[in-house]
Design a protein around this motif. Structure first.
Motif, short mmCIF file in Angstrom:
data_model
loop_
_atom_site.label_atom_id
_atom_site.label_comp_id
_atom_site.label_asym_id
_atom_site.label_seq_id
_atom_site.Cartn_x
_atom_site.Cartn_y
_atom_site.Cartn_z
N VAL A 1 0.83 -1.21 0.00
CA VAL A 1 0.00 0.00 0.00
C VAL A 1 0.87 1.26 0.00
O VAL A 1 0.45 2.31 -0.50
N THR A 2 2.09 1.17 0.53
CA THR A 2 3.02 2.31 0.45
C THR A 2 3.40 2.58 -1.00
O THR A 2 3.41 3.74 -1.45
N ILE A 3 3.69 1.52 -1.74
CA ILE A 3 4.00 1.66 -3.17
C ILE A 3 2.78 2.21 -3.91
O ILE A 3 2.89 3.11 -4.76
N PHE A 4 1.61 1.69 -3.59
CA PHE A 4 0.36 2.13 -4.20
C PHE A 4 0.14 3.63 -3.97
O PHE A 4 -0.22 4.37 -4.89
N ALA A 5 0.36 4.09 -2.72
CA ALA A 5 0.16 5.51 -2.39
C ALA A 5 1.13 6.40 -3.16
O ALA A 5 0.75 7.49 -3.63
N GLU A 6 2.37 5.95 -3.28
CA GLU A 6 3.36 6.73 -4.03
C GLU A 6 2.91 6.95 -5.47
O GLU A 6 3.05 8.04 -6.02
N VAL A 7 2.38 5.91 -6.08
CA VAL A 7 1.95 5.99 -7.48
C VAL A 7 0.71 6.87 -7.62
O VAL A 7 0.66 7.77 -8.48
N VAL A 8 -0.29 6.65 -6.76
CA VAL A 8 -1.57 7.36 -6.89
C VAL A 8 -1.43 8.85 -6.65
O VAL A 8 -1.95 9.67 -7.42
N VAL A 9 -0.73 9.24 -5.59
CA VAL A 9 -0.67 10.65 -5.20
C VAL A 9 0.11 11.50 -6.21
O VAL A 9 -0.08 12.71 -6.28
N LYS A 10 0.94 10.88 -7.02
CA LYS A 10 1.66 11.62 -8.06
C LYS A 10 0.70 12.35 -9.00
O LYS A 10 1.00 13.42 -9.52
N TYR A 11 -0.49 11.77 -9.20
CA TYR A 11 -1.46 12.33 -10.13
C TYR A 11 -2.26 13.49 -9.52
O TYR A 11 -3.05 14.13 -10.21
N PHE A 12 -2.08 13.75 -8.22
CA PHE A 12 -2.83 14.83 -7.56
C PHE A 12 -2.15 16.19 -7.70
O PHE A 12 -2.74 17.21 -7.40
N LEU B 1 0.44 17.88 -5.97
CA LEU B 1 0.40 18.59 -4.70
C LEU B 1 1.79 19.03 -4.29
O LEU B 1 2.79 18.52 -4.77
N SER B 2 1.84 19.98 -3.35
CA SER B 2 3.11 20.33 -2.73
C SER B 2 3.61 19.14 -1.92
O SER B 2 2.83 18.26 -1.55
N GLY C 1 2.53 14.41 1.30
CA GLY C 1 2.87 13.48 2.38
C GLY C 1 1.65 13.12 3.21
O GLY C 1 1.46 11.95 3.59
N VAL C 2 0.80 14.10 3.49
CA VAL C 2 -0.42 13.85 4.27
C VAL C 2 -1.38 12.97 3.48
O VAL C 2 -1.99 12.04 4.04
N GLY D 1 7.86 15.60 4.67
CA GLY D 1 8.13 15.96 3.28
C GLY D 1 9.42 15.36 2.76
O GLY D 1 9.98 15.83 1.77
N GLU D 2 9.89 14.30 3.41
CA GLU D 2 11.15 13.67 3.01
C GLU D 2 10.89 12.50 2.07
O GLU D 2 9.78 11.97 2.00
#
Length: 313
Positions: A78-89, A91-92, A97-98, A149-150
């Motif tokens: 799910v960490t890998i999944f979140a990294e991929v999905v949030v790229k499309y948002f 965001l700063s 990160g949130v 934000g790291e």
């Protein structure tokens, strides 16, 4: 079904109370930080230790090891999944990160424990505590790195590796597992004290989230469409993927129900608490918790019905 509905409504009452207390000036940034530290360092560890007061058995140990393997696999994927999905948002870094934190970490402790207790009794709480070891390890490494934000690569630094093992959640689980492994019963007065202290974790954490939400005008709480999308991912897509994968792997009964139910929880209450503590966007975190908790009133009922239909619970 009634237990699920009642529990979510209880959470709503505490959220509303915290919101009102902030609006009326009873809470401020200083009290938010103090209560956040109280939850993270005192009440939640007490809850974990208290929940793991069970006599040792080989069957329970085997189930615990399976749940532990599922837990670490889930949080890695799910960490890998979140990294991929949030790229499309788009965001700063701080807000991204949130958002990732919301996808990865659900309210396994503050909502998961009471709900699993309603379904399985004390043994449900024990097994949830085992499953939550994965949560604790990833929360104190990947989670904190994201909120700061790291890059996730930073978790391999000595500071992050140390936090993986030296944090209140892992220390509490280590103590609880030691007591379980050797069938050590705490003195009645200490066991009762830990139980009572742990019992205030849920109301205090949800009041704190409501207080952080109180920094927003009421009309803005539901205004972020992206957080609604995250709510759907958090409450429907992730538990659905968890159910399908484990079901086709032949996992049944409590070993299937616990991962699915905990995956179906709303965003972790400590999203806002940790964001406030580690410099993330605490307001977005609180919004995410609030929106996903409201949506979970419907989705959790659906998941309990589905698991009952397949005779999983």
């Amino acid at each position: 079904m009634t237990a699920v509905l009642n529990q979510v409504l209880v959470f709503g009452v505490f959220l509303l109370l915290g919101f009102i207390l902030k609006k009326k000036g009873f809470f401020n940034e200083i009290t938010d930080k103090a209560f956040g530290d109280l939850v993270v360092f005192i009440t939640l560890p007490s809850l974990i230790i208290s929940a793991m007061q069970f006599p040792f058995s080989k069957k329970l140990l085997l189930e615990s090891l399976i749940l532990l393997a599922i837990s670490f696999s889930y949080y890695l994927l799910v960490t890998i999944f979140a990294e991929v999905v949030v790229k499309y948002f788009r965001l700063s870094r701080g807000t991204a990160g949130v958002y990732k934190f919301i996808i990865i970490f659900s309210n396994v402790g503050f909502m998961g424990y009471p709900l699993l207790h309603a379904i399985y009794g004390e043994i449900g709480v024990f097994q949830a505590a085992i499953y939550n070891i994965g949560f604790q390890v990833f929360n104190w490494t990947v989670g904190i790195a994201l909120l700061k934000g790291e890059s996730i690569k930073s978790i391999f630094s000595w500071e992050q590796v140390k936090m993986m093992f030296v944090n209140p959640g892992i220390i509490a689980v280590a103590i609880g597992l030691s007591l379980f492994s050797f069938s050590i019963k705490l003195p009645p007065f200490l066991a009762e004290a830990l139980k009572e202290i742990g019992a205030i974790t849920m109301p205090l954490s949800m009041i704190l989230v409501g207080s952080i939400l109180g920094e927003l005008p009421a009309r803005e709480i539901f205004s972020d469409f992206k957080l609604w999308v995250l709510g759907i991912i958090r409450l429907i897509i992730l538990p659905a993927l968890t159910f399908v994968i484990l079901f086709f792997l032949g996992i049944r009964g409590v070993l299937l129900a616990i991962p699915v139910i905990l995956a179906a929880m709303p965003a972790a209450a400590n999203t806002a608490i940790f964001a406030n503590k580690y410099g993330g966007d605490a307001v977005k975190g609180a919004q995410g918790v609030f929106i996903s908790t409201v949506l979970s009133l419907i989705t959790l009922l659906g998941w309990i019905y589905l698991l009952s239909y397949f005779k999983i619970i």
